[in-house]
Design a protein around this motif. Structure first.
Motif, PDB file in Angstrom:
ATOM      1  N   MET A  45       3.992   7.814  -4.204  1.00 33.24           N
ATOM      2  CA  MET A  45       3.796   6.662  -5.046  1.00 33.24           C
ATOM      3  C   MET A  45       4.397   6.848  -6.435  1.00 33.24           C
ATOM      4  SD  MET A  45       0.411   4.744  -4.128  1.00 33.24           S
ATOM      5  CE  MET A  45       1.316   3.261  -3.853  1.00 33.24           C
ATOM      6  N   PHE A  46       4.839   8.059  -6.749  1.00 34.06           N
ATOM      7  CA  PHE A  46       5.439   8.288  -8.050  1.00 34.06           C
ATOM      8  C   PHE A  46       6.894   7.881  -8.016  1.00 34.06           C
ATOM      9  CE2 PHE A  46       1.827  11.092  -8.039  1.00 34.06           C
ATOM     10  CZ  PHE A  46       1.317  10.927  -9.304  1.00 34.06           C
ATOM     11  N   LEU A  47       7.350   7.303  -9.110  1.00 33.31           N
ATOM     12  CA  LEU A  47       8.748   6.933  -9.225  1.00 33.31           C
ATOM     13  C   LEU A  47       9.576   8.168  -9.533  1.00 33.31           C
ATOM     14  CD1 LEU A  47       8.329   3.698 -11.322  1.00 33.31           C
ATOM     15  CD2 LEU A  47       8.808   3.858  -8.901  1.00 33.31           C
ATOM     16  N   GLY A  65       4.264  10.421 -15.520  1.00 36.50           N
ATOM     17  CA  GLY A  65       3.957   9.930 -14.194  1.00 36.50           C
ATOM     18  C   GLY A  65       2.481   9.683 -13.946  1.00 36.50           C
ATOM     19  N   LEU A  66       1.674   9.653 -15.005  1.00 36.87           N
ATOM     20  CA  LEU A  66       0.239   9.410 -14.852  1.00 36.87           C
ATOM     21  C   LEU A  66      -0.226   8.406 -15.889  1.00 36.87           C
ATOM     22  CD1 LEU A  66      -1.071  13.073 -14.513  1.00 36.87           C
ATOM     23  CD2 LEU A  66      -0.775  11.419 -12.673  1.00 36.87           C
ATOM     24  N   ARG A  98       4.900  -0.048 -15.539  1.00 35.10           N
ATOM     25  CA  ARG A  98       4.902   1.165 -14.720  1.00 35.10           C
ATOM     26  C   ARG A  98       6.294   1.772 -14.626  1.00 35.10           C
ATOM     27  NH1 ARG A  98       4.674   1.577 -10.152  1.00 35.10           N
ATOM     28  NH2 ARG A  98       5.041  -0.505  -9.341  1.00 35.10           N
ATOM     29  N   SER A 105       7.240   5.334 -15.809  1.00 33.29           N
ATOM     30  CA  SER A 105       7.197   6.065 -14.527  1.00 33.29           C
ATOM     31  C   SER A 105       5.762   6.329 -14.085  1.00 33.29           C
ATOM     32  CB  SER A 105       7.981   7.378 -14.625  1.00 33.29           C
ATOM     33  OG  SER A 105       9.322   7.113 -14.885  1.00 33.29           O
ATOM     34  N   PRO A 153       2.381   5.598 -11.577  1.00 35.78           N
ATOM     35  CA  PRO A 153       2.158   5.272 -10.170  1.00 35.78           C
ATOM     36  C   PRO A 153       1.520   3.897  -9.997  1.00 35.78           C
ATOM     37  CG  PRO A 153       0.453   6.756 -10.929  1.00 35.78           C
ATOM     38  CD  PRO A 153       1.437   6.611 -12.072  1.00 35.78           C
ATOM     39  N   GLU A 154       1.730   3.315  -8.852  1.00 35.85           N
ATOM     40  CA  GLU A 154       1.110   2.035  -8.527  1.00 35.85           C
ATOM     41  C   GLU A 154      -0.252   2.344  -7.905  1.00 35.85           C
ATOM     42  OE1 GLU A 154       3.407  -0.405  -5.895  1.00 35.85           O
ATOM     43  OE2 GLU A 154       2.337  -2.212  -6.478  1.00 35.85           O
ATOM     44  N   SER A 155      -1.162   2.764  -8.755  1.00 33.06           N
ATOM     45  CA  SER A 155      -2.489   3.136  -8.272  1.00 33.06           C
ATOM     46  C   SER A 155      -3.525   2.758  -9.316  1.00 33.06           C
ATOM     47  CB  SER A 155      -2.544   4.643  -7.988  1.00 33.06           C
ATOM     48  OG  SER A 155      -2.433   5.367  -9.190  1.00 33.06           O
TER      49      SER A 155
END
Length: 173
Positions: A1-3, A33-34, A102, A106, A108-110
């Motif tokens: 899910m990370f870019l 990434g977070l 996002r 960068s 995540p879609e979470s």
């Protein structure tokens, strides 16, 4: 899910650690990434939480102006969100902004997909986006021009957004 993250990441905003109410979330370097806060951590910024619960369209407008680098004004984004929200389609505009945010950082879609987060819990989503912008050095209440002035006064380089690559399939006959 990370870019995918390029080898050399350029910081987009430099956080102002001395004046920021989000100092507790900041380290010497922001997590790559977070998200810096969770979706349901609205209590971390009570004034924004209360403001967003009363006027979500204004928070959407402020966030949108920063996310879109001034291409859409706070007033226009607020009115668009209000107009689309009346007919229950405000989540579409909100999810597009969340996706841009996002991609910019960068993230995540979470914990939910962007569209789902805005559809199910628009207020928490708007608050999280606002906190993320603040933590990363942008003040949505100043607008894009206000932030540019602040960054230039402080000697910072305004954020650089690298456009996404587009690939074309060319067929030779």
């Amino acid at each position: 899910m990370f870019l995918h993250k390029p080898e050399t990441a350029i910081p987009v905003f430099r956080p102002d650690t001395e004046d920021s109410p989000f100092r507790a979330y900041m380290t010497t370097q922001l997590p790559e990434g977070l998200w810096t806060t969770g979706l349901c951590e609205c209590y971390g910024d009570v004034p924004n939480c209360l403001f967003t619960s009363i006027c979500p369209c204004i928070t959407m407008g402020r966030n949108s102006e920063i996310i879109n680098r001034g291409e859409i004004s706070c007033r226009s984004a607020s009115l668009l969100h209000l107009a689309t929200g009346v007919v229950l389609f405000g989540w579409i505009f909100g999810s597009k902004n969340r996706t841009k945010l996002r991609q910019h950082f960068s993230l995540p879609e979470s914990p939910l997909p962007d569209w789902c987060a805005h559809l199910l819990c628009m207020w928490c989503t708007l608050c999280q986006e606002h906190r993320e912008l603040r933590t990363r050095g942008a003040d949505p209440s100043l607008g894009w021009e206000g932030n540019l002035s602040k960054w230039l006064k402080d000697g910072l380089t305004p954020p650089i957004v690298v456009p996404r690559m587009v690939t074309f399939n060319i067929k030779n006959d």
